[in-house]
Design an enzyme around this catalytic site. Structure first.
Site, PDB file in Angstrom:
ATOM      1  CD  GLN A 250       3.900   7.604  23.505  1.00 33.72           C
ATOM      2  OE1 GLN A 250       2.696   7.662  23.299  1.00 33.72           O
ATOM      3  NE2 GLN A 250       4.702   6.945  22.683  1.00 33.72           N
TER       4      GLN A 250
ATOM      5  CD  GLU B 134       5.252  10.041  18.534  1.00 34.94           C
ATOM      6  OE1 GLU B 134       6.131  10.466  17.758  1.00 34.94           O
ATOM      7  OE2 GLU B 134       4.721   8.921  18.393  1.00 34.94           O
TER       8      GLU B 134
ATOM      9  CB  THR C  90      10.384   7.021   8.669  1.00 38.64           C
ATOM     10  OG1 THR C  90       9.185   7.535   9.254  1.00 38.64           O
ATOM     11  CG2 THR C  90      10.337   5.495   8.694  1.00 38.64           C
TER      12      THR C  90
ATOM     13  NE  ARG D  23       2.846  -2.558  21.285  1.00 42.12           N
ATOM     14  CZ  ARG D  23       2.664  -3.272  22.409  1.00 42.12           C
ATOM     15  NH1 ARG D  23       1.499  -3.250  23.027  1.00 42.12           N
ATOM     16  NH2 ARG D  23       3.644  -3.988  22.900  1.00 42.12           N
TER      17      ARG D  23
ATOM     18  CG  PHE E 220      -0.805   1.547  24.025  1.00 44.11           C
ATOM     19  CD1 PHE E 220       0.068   0.516  24.334  1.00 44.11           C
ATOM     20  CD2 PHE E 220      -1.856   1.797  24.891  1.00 44.11           C
ATOM     21  CE1 PHE E 220      -0.100  -0.251  25.473  1.00 44.11           C
ATOM     22  CE2 PHE E 220      -2.041   1.037  26.031  1.00 44.11           C
ATOM     23  CZ  PHE E 220      -1.163   0.005  26.330  1.00 44.11           C
TER      24      PHE E 220
ATOM     25  NE  ARG F  90       7.518   3.176  11.206  1.00 38.80           N
ATOM     26  CZ  ARG F  90       8.646   2.484  11.375  1.00 38.80           C
ATOM     27  NH1 ARG F  90       8.657   1.184  11.103  1.00 38.80           N
ATOM     28  NH2 ARG F  90       9.734   3.060  11.778  1.00 38.80           N
TER      29      ARG F  90
ATOM     30  CD  GLU G 104       6.127   1.170  16.937  1.00 35.67           C
ATOM     31  OE1 GLU G 104       5.230   1.878  16.439  1.00 35.67           O
ATOM     32  OE2 GLU G 104       7.340   1.355  16.736  1.00 35.67           O
TER      33      GLU G 104
END
Length: 765
Positions: free
Chosen positions: A198, A233, A445, A343, A229, A311, A715
């Site tokens: 990703q 990343e 964020t 996700r 998902f 988050r 998401e």
């Protein structure tokens, strides 16, 4: 009037997917001289390495090279932010299954066989493996984040009622259909890496740092992933770095694909959490104060845990205003694999705290939980400021939730379920129902990630090649961005050719994550397309002596007085007139301003909203449960592609349902992942989809200047499945004393449901 956006279009790879011909990394032809890589994994947990004998590995048939930490010319690191995640163990084993070395062999089977022939002598060290153990030992990656407002102790003490709860929320394995994989190809220009990732630019940087070369010598490419998902990343990095290292050492191509069991062991999961909640409220269920602690198992290294836990804090209020509060986030360091993005990125765990809290309040005051939810919603007057100081200006839940309650016939169904449970007698069947909302912030964020680039080339025949920094993992990003380019240039979607994401075309890209792929890359593509359209307009107006502007639509370029030319004709003429037909676009998200040190600011451009009603049935003899029906109303702004968005909503809901009902990660006392294959880890299948699943899009243009007034959709739908967990708790509550809500943990497996029923029966005695 739009011609391409806001309309349903099939996924650009749809035919390839259904025919099984879409090429993924491991489907690409293997170069004739390619090597295959395999990690040697630690058979122990936290320990010091006394001796590591690789002589049998070297001697194994087909082995060409073996590397350890000492063979990495640059930095021995796969950590994306804080460089505390060794690519290969160096002196200390930090978690069970950590990679000790890597084998490069002529075949994949030879590499896998050789990787098991090592001899390890080690000394076991004390290990912390659970959230509870780490919190008790004060083992944390870094200091806590705390949100405070007012005097929460006084607010709770002065309230009419108070309630406390502890909720354990399990992790989740990504279980992407395509496992982690990478192919490294050496060339005279440097290294070309094809990765299932990703975040191509992060792979580029980490490879360069490990090999002590410049980023310009590394090109990373990804055309598509078979699911990610969040699991690709950061977790794709070790394979790509090792493949690049092997290619650099041997001058041969290196292919690296993890076995599914090794994938489970080596890669991080969704963070599991412990939530401690204390809430004060009045007789109507209006919340007066909330004192909460969110503690998560992060693993041995940082990975993305700081942002994920941040988050979780941003969403620990979900849709509700807390007049007084103290929310604390603890980031537990354990001797287990570093957990990672999944996700929702911490948002689901935070929302679980909020929904448990409201269910507890509603039970205590004997009110329908929906009424308590509605009473505690944010508004845009005196109850509009979040715990982190952001003012909510776009809240649609006061309209959306009653609309869903009416269309789903929620209240009548709930009354019927309560009556049926009360008169069930000896029947083992109980039902439950819940309507829960979602308010999910959209933007990274980590503020600097809110930027994107795109490159559009128009060729002499009028065909268009689109490239941008986003990656396609099945979510339909590529077709959405292509729709944007087609709309601006006034051509058909078929006229826009989508190309692979490559770091040598669009540099310094952000990860495709945070549900921001369309927002960021769509705007970047729009700006590139606008630049090209403006150039064509200026040229053609001068060429034809036209006063005024031009319209680009349906493959033609037209004037206000009705003159019209084919787009391709204008393009060819512009080329002959020496007009550049290539343009880049760059977009940065406006308005965001987040200060992580103070815990205050505006981390999001806007919020995506939604709500779901879920009805469930449980067998109280076996604990077996199923979702009978789900009704969803979700806010995607003005949808770029309604068909793609419907698919994302359904997929997200079912994946969230799996996380909260059946996907149970089990660890040994030293931290081994015991559920490491489909035989021991259960994910939802087609038969687990609710018998009735109604999905509608809420009619609501985004108040912010997003791409064609759309909203992110990747998401937020996952968190709609919290309604399933609340509905299961409602079914279990038929055994509870009046005024009590059961402490049902997640996942609500059959065993957990039976445990909770037994507890509630005891409480009712």
């Amino acid at each position: 009037m739009t011609h391409v956006v806001h309309r349903p279009h099939p996924h650009d790879s749809g035919p390839l997917h259904v025919t099984g011909t879409a090429p993924y990394v491991d489907d690409l032809p293997t170069p004739a001289n390619a090597l295959h890589a395999c990690f040697g994994l630690a058979p122990v947990g936290h320990a010091t390495i006394d001796t590591l004998d690789l002589s049998a590995v070297w001697a194994a048939p087909g082995v060409v090279d073996v590397v350890t930490a000492a063979d990495i010319p640059g930095e021995n690191n796969a950590g994306p932010v804080i460089h505390d995640e060794p690519l290969l163990a160096d002196g200390t084993i930090l978690f069970p299954g950590q990679a000790l070395f890597c084998v490069f062999a002529e075949t994949r089977l030879a590499a896998r066989k050789a990787a098991r022939l090592f001899t390890l002598e080690s000394t076991e060290l004390p290990a912390l493996t659970t959230v509870d153990e780490a919190v008790e030992a004060h083992s944390f990656l870094h200091g806590p984040l705390v949100f405070e407002r007012g005097d929460v102790s006084k607010a709770i003490e002065d309230a009419d009622y108070s309630s406390s709860s502890r909720l354990y929320i399990g992790g989740q394995e990504h279980f992407y259909l395509e496992g982690q994989g990478s192919l490294a190809l050496p060339s005279a220009d440097g290294l070309h890496i094809i990765s299932s990732t990703q975040h191509p630019s992060e792979i580029q940087d980490l490879v360069a740092e490990a090999l002590n070369i410049s980023a310009a010598e590394v090109t990373v490419e990804v055309r598509r992933m078979g699911g990610a998902f969040g699991g690709k990343e950061t977790q794709a990095a070790p394979l790509s770095i090792i493949a690049a290292l092997g290619a650099n050492r041997t001058g041969r191509a290196v292919r690296f694909r993890l076995d599914r069991d090794d994938d489970f062991v080596l890669t991080g999961k969704r963070h599991d959490f412990r939530a401690d909640i204390r809430v004060g409220f009045d007789a109507s269920g209006l919340i007066k104060g909330v004192d909460g602690i969110l503690a998560s198992r992060c693993g041995y290294g940082h990975d993305l845990s700081r942002a994920i836990n941040d988050r979780a804090m941003f969403h620990a209020d979900n849709a509700y205003f807390y007049p007084a509060l103290e929310l604390t986030s603890l980031r537990a360091k354990t001797h287990t694999v570093s957990n990672t993005a999944f996700r929702g990125f911490g948002g689901p765990q935070g929302m679980m705290l909020a929904e448990r809290l409201v269910d507890k309040v509603a039970a205590a005051v004997h009110r329908d939980p929906l009424d308590v939810r509605l009473a505690n919603l944010y508004n845009e007057t005196d109850r509009s400021v979040t715990p982190y100081g952001m003012t909510i200006e776009d809240n649609v839940l006061p309209q959306l939730m009653p609309q869903l309650a009416e269309t789903s016939d929620y209240r009548a169904r709930r009354a019927a379920i309560i009556d049926a449970n009360a008169s069930a007698g000896r029947s083992p069947v109980r039902r439950g129902i819940a309507l829960t909302p979602v308010r999910f912030g959209i933007s990274f964020t980590t503020s600097f990630l809110n930027q994107a680039g795109a490159l559009i080339n128009i060729y002499k025949d009028g065909s268009i090649l689109l490239n941008h920094g986003g990656t396609e993992m099945g979510q339909g990003l590529f077709v959405k961005v292509a729709q944007v380019a087609a709309e601006v240039l006034g051509v058909g979607l078929d006229d826009v050719k989508i190309s692979s994401t490559r770091t040598d075309k669009v540099p310094n890209t952000s990860a495709t994550a945070a549900s921001s792929g369309s927002d960021l890359n769509g705007w970047a593509a729009k700006l590139a397309a606008l630049e090209l359209r403006n150039r064509l307009t200026a040229f053609w107006c001068a060429e034809q002596g036209i006063d005024g502007g031009l319209t680009f639509a349906q493959g033609r370029v037209s004037t206000e007085d009705g003159q019209s030319w084919p787009f391709a004709e204008v393009v060819r003429a512009a080329y002959m007139g020496r007009v550049s037909l290539s343009a880049t676009g760059y977009y940065r998200t406006p308005k965001i301003d987040w200060d992580a040190k103070t815990g205050q600011g505006r981390p999001f451009l806007y919020f995506a909203y939604g709500a779901a009603v879920s009805e469930v049935e449980i067998d109280t003899l076996t604990g077996a449960n199923r979702v009978i029906r789900a009704d969803i109303l979700h806010d995607v702004g003005r949808s770029l592609n309604p068909d793609i968005d419907h698919g994302q909503i359904e997929g997200g809901f079912v994946q969230g349902m799996g996380w909260l009902t059946m996907e149970e990660l089990v660890y040994s006392a030293r931290g081994d992942v015991l559920t490491h294959a489909p035989s021991t880890y259960k994910i939802p299948c087609a038969s687990d989809r609710p018998d009735v699943l109604n999905i509608d899009l809420f009619d609501n243009a985004n108040a912010e200047d997003t791409i064609f007034k759309s909203k992110a959709v990747g998401e937020p739908p996952l968190m709609l499945a919290i309604s399933v967990h609340s509905a299961l708790a409602h079914a279990v509550s038929s055994f509870s004393p009046r005024g009590r809500w059961p402490d049902l943990d997640a996942p609500a497996t059959a065993e957990e449901i039976l445990r909770t029923i037994a507890t509630e029966r005891t409480q009712a005695l």
